[in-house]
Design an enzyme around this catalytic site. Sequence first.
Site, short mmCIF file in Angstrom:
data_model
loop_
_atom_site.label_atom_id
_atom_site.label_comp_id
_atom_site.label_asym_id
_atom_site.label_seq_id
_atom_site.Cartn_x
_atom_site.Cartn_y
_atom_site.Cartn_z
N HIS A 12 -50.21 81.56 -28.79
CA HIS A 12 -49.50 81.17 -30.02
C HIS A 12 -48.82 82.42 -30.58
O HIS A 12 -49.46 83.49 -30.66
CB HIS A 12 -50.48 80.58 -31.03
N ASN A 16 -54.03 78.78 -24.32
CA ASN A 16 -52.70 78.70 -24.95
C ASN A 16 -52.37 80.04 -25.57
O ASN A 16 -53.27 80.84 -25.89
CB ASN A 16 -52.70 77.61 -26.04
N ASN A 32 -42.66 83.05 -20.37
CA ASN A 32 -44.07 83.38 -20.12
C ASN A 32 -44.50 82.91 -18.73
O ASN A 32 -45.23 83.61 -18.03
CB ASN A 32 -44.97 82.74 -21.19
N ASP A 82 -53.92 74.55 -31.87
CA ASP A 82 -54.11 75.98 -32.21
C ASP A 82 -55.46 76.25 -32.87
O ASP A 82 -55.55 77.03 -33.82
CB ASP A 82 -52.98 76.44 -33.17
C1 GRF Z 1 -43.61 81.48 -26.91
O1 GRF Z 1 -43.18 81.97 -28.15
C2 GRF Z 1 -45.06 81.15 -26.98
O2 GRF Z 1 -45.81 82.01 -27.82
C3 GRF Z 1 -45.04 79.79 -27.59
O3 GRF Z 1 -43.90 79.14 -27.05
C4 GRF Z 1 -42.99 80.15 -26.63
C5 GRF Z 1 -42.78 79.98 -25.15
O4 GRF Z 1 -41.69 80.73 -24.77
N1 GRF Z 1 -46.24 79.08 -27.25
P1 GRF Z 1 -41.26 80.68 -23.21
O5 GRF Z 1 -40.85 79.24 -22.93
O6 GRF Z 1 -42.46 81.11 -22.42
O7 GRF Z 1 -40.11 81.65 -23.12
#
Ligand code: GRF
Length: 186
Positions: free
Chosen positions: A103, A101, A13, A144
């Site tokens: 989730h 955040n 992400n 959350d």
């Molecule tokens: C993702 O599934 C996000 O929704 C959750 O942690 C994970 C992060 O994945 N909060 P990455 O490290 O960004 O690949």
Amino acid sequence: KNIAIFASGAGSNAQKIIDHFRGSQSVSVKLILCNKPGAGVLNIAASENIPSILIEKEPFFHSDHYVQMLQQAEIDLVVLAGFLWKVPSNLVAAYPDKIINIHPALLPKFGGKGMYGNFVHEAVIAAGEKQSGITIHYVNDKYDDGRIILQETCDITENDTPATLAGKVHALEHRFYPAIVERLLS
Ligand code: GRF
């Protein structure tokens, strides 16, 4: 506008957000903070020449050390992207409605401490849900729990596994998180 990304894991992400603002005149990813030595997100920071900070538990939960660091860096938005620690109340207080955040499930169900990674997707499938998805929300001092900004859904079919569902949810994350960050900063 300056973004700080907090992450604990692979950082996919974080990478998508960095890509989204590459070359932007108005928004930059200024800092990456991580609580796990060797996490993939630290390699991303290095290859993107973005300063990264390895967070120490004691000062994170019992001092203003990191709050001051964010303020000195003139951070406008704190983006959690797979950050597995709860955000301490002094940080929430210093950045009201400025910490978000993502989730990997449809809150308020399937949220809270420990609900992350494939464990979430196992729980959603075990519960017989027909849909899952993502929740992008403001962060308060409970896991959350903050005001929801956006939810996007994906269908669950009978031959979905936690891994295939994780793939669908990750695709939603990568598609929508950067755009939400942009919208909040505009
Ligand atoms: C993702 O599934 C996000 O929704 C959750 O942690 C994970 C992060 O994945 N909060 P990455 O490290 O960004 O690949």
